[in-house]
Design a protein around this motif. Structure first.
Motif, PDB file in Angstrom:
ATOM      1  N   ALA A   1     -37.600  26.369 -20.203  1.00 45.81           N
ATOM      2  CA  ALA A   1     -38.422  27.367 -20.411  1.00 45.81           C
ATOM      3  C   ALA A   1     -37.658  28.698 -20.549  1.00 45.81           C
ATOM      4  N   LEU A   2     -36.476  28.928 -19.782  1.00 47.81           N
ATOM      5  CA  LEU A   2     -35.727  30.131 -19.865  1.00 47.81           C
ATOM      6  C   LEU A   2     -35.048  30.002 -21.035  1.00 47.81           C
ATOM      7  N   GLU A   3     -34.288  28.956 -21.425  1.00 53.17           N
ATOM      8  CA  GLU A   3     -33.709  28.867 -22.760  1.00 53.17           C
ATOM      9  C   GLU A   3     -34.499  29.167 -23.980  1.00 53.17           C
ATOM     10  N   MET A   4     -35.672  28.536 -23.846  1.00 54.25           N
ATOM     11  CA  MET A   4     -36.630  28.612 -25.395  1.00 54.25           C
ATOM     12  C   MET A   4     -36.931  30.132 -25.190  1.00 54.25           C
TER      13      MET A   4
ATOM     14  N   HIS B   1     -40.496  22.915 -25.391  1.00 54.46           N
ATOM     15  CA  HIS B   1     -41.520  23.449 -26.162  1.00 54.46           C
ATOM     16  C   HIS B   1     -42.231  22.291 -26.893  1.00 54.46           C
ATOM     17  N   LEU B   2     -41.304  21.041 -27.121  1.00 49.85           N
ATOM     18  CA  LEU B   2     -41.872  20.125 -28.053  1.00 49.85           C
ATOM     19  C   LEU B   2     -43.348  19.561 -27.037  1.00 49.85           C
ATOM     20  N   TYR B   3     -43.116  19.109 -26.030  1.00 51.89           N
ATOM     21  CA  TYR B   3     -44.245  18.606 -25.432  1.00 51.89           C
ATOM     22  C   TYR B   3     -45.638  19.147 -25.545  1.00 51.89           C
ATOM     23  N   PRO B   4     -45.770  20.607 -25.412  1.00 54.28           N
ATOM     24  CA  PRO B   4     -46.943  21.241 -25.342  1.00 54.28           C
ATOM     25  C   PRO B   4     -47.314  21.402 -26.680  1.00 54.28           C
TER      26      PRO B   4
ATOM     27  N   PHE C   1     -36.017  24.008 -32.756  1.00 58.00           N
ATOM     28  CA  PHE C   1     -34.885  23.320 -32.695  1.00 58.00           C
ATOM     29  C   PHE C   1     -33.795  24.213 -33.579  1.00 58.00           C
ATOM     30  N   VAL C   2     -34.054  25.083 -34.245  1.00 60.28           N
ATOM     31  CA  VAL C   2     -33.007  25.771 -34.948  1.00 60.28           C
ATOM     32  C   VAL C   2     -32.834  26.974 -34.309  1.00 60.28           C
ATOM     33  N   VAL C   3     -33.741  27.539 -33.412  1.00 63.37           N
ATOM     34  CA  VAL C   3     -33.204  28.827 -32.850  1.00 63.37           C
ATOM     35  C   VAL C   3     -32.952  28.697 -31.366  1.00 63.37           C
ATOM     36  N   SER C   4     -33.219  27.530 -30.650  1.00 62.43           N
ATOM     37  CA  SER C   4     -32.807  27.275 -29.366  1.00 62.43           C
ATOM     38  C   SER C   4     -32.090  26.141 -29.342  1.00 62.43           C
ATOM     39  N   ASP C   5     -31.689  25.901 -28.082  1.00 62.61           N
ATOM     40  CA  ASP C   5     -30.730  24.656 -27.686  1.00 62.61           C
ATOM     41  C   ASP C   5     -31.908  23.529 -27.415  1.00 62.61           C
ATOM     42  N   THR C   6     -31.028  22.322 -27.565  1.00 63.15           N
ATOM     43  CA  THR C   6     -32.073  21.050 -27.356  1.00 63.15           C
ATOM     44  C   THR C   6     -33.006  21.294 -26.275  1.00 63.15           C
TER      45      THR C   6
END
Length: 175
Positions: free
Chosen positions: A67-70, A139-142, A128-133
């Motif tokens: 969450a911090l990274e995203m 973010h993908l799960y929600p 996936f473009v603006v954040s690391d994996t």
């Protein structure tokens, strides 16, 4: 101006609560309902609720690293230079919502699903473009869960409506 910065910081801290990430896609359901019912007030209220929902939950004491990274990536993106390409990408959200509203206003489930899933899948790819994996997967799960729930509910309601229409038509034929 200081109070605006404080309000922004307060809301941004709460946006780290991932529960808000899970409920945000669900706002597509009342948005779809009010679009289908052609209720401008309902659409407007849903958009206000969507815009404020990131601040509805308390700030987590220990946000997850994902969450911090995203959100750090999102903040950097939003506060960075706004190029024509970035403006075009930013316009995709209102275009998707406008397309969804228009599709349901015209009673087109297919185009509604195209708008919802196209917008949702673009948002997932964008992360996936603006954040690391790690941040993008967080973010993908929600996002994926929200898309699935919205699709299932819309398909169920549409099917239920069609069945009720067929039953009503058949009952009228047997009189």
């Amino acid at each position: 101006m200081e109070w605006l910065n404080e309000l922004g910081s307060w809301a941004w801290a709460r946006h780290h609560n991932e529960l808000s990430w899970y409920i945000r896609p669900l706002f597509l359901l009342p948005f779809a309902y009010f679009s289908y019912r052609r209720s401008r007030w309902g659409i407007a209220l849903t958009l206000v609720a969507l815009a404020t929902s990131m601040a509805w939950f308390p700030a987590p004491e220990h946000p997850t690293p994902g969450a911090l990274e995203m959100l750090a990536s999102e903040r950097e993106y939003l506060l960075g230079e706004w190029t024509p390409a970035k403006i075009a990408i930013g316009l995709l959200v209102p275009l998707m919502l406008g397309g969804l509203a228009a599709a349901l206003w015209r009673r087109s489930l297919i185009w509604a699903l195209v708008a919802i899933n196209g917008g949702g899948l673009f948002k997932i790819a964008w992360t996936f473009v603006v954040s690391d994996t790690n941040g993008a997967v967080q973010h993908l799960y929600p996002a994926a869960a929200g898309l699935i729930v919205v699709d299932v509910v819309l398909l169920f309601m549409w099917r239920r409506r069609r069945v009720a229409h067929v039953v009503a038509s058949t009952a009228g034929d047997h009189r």
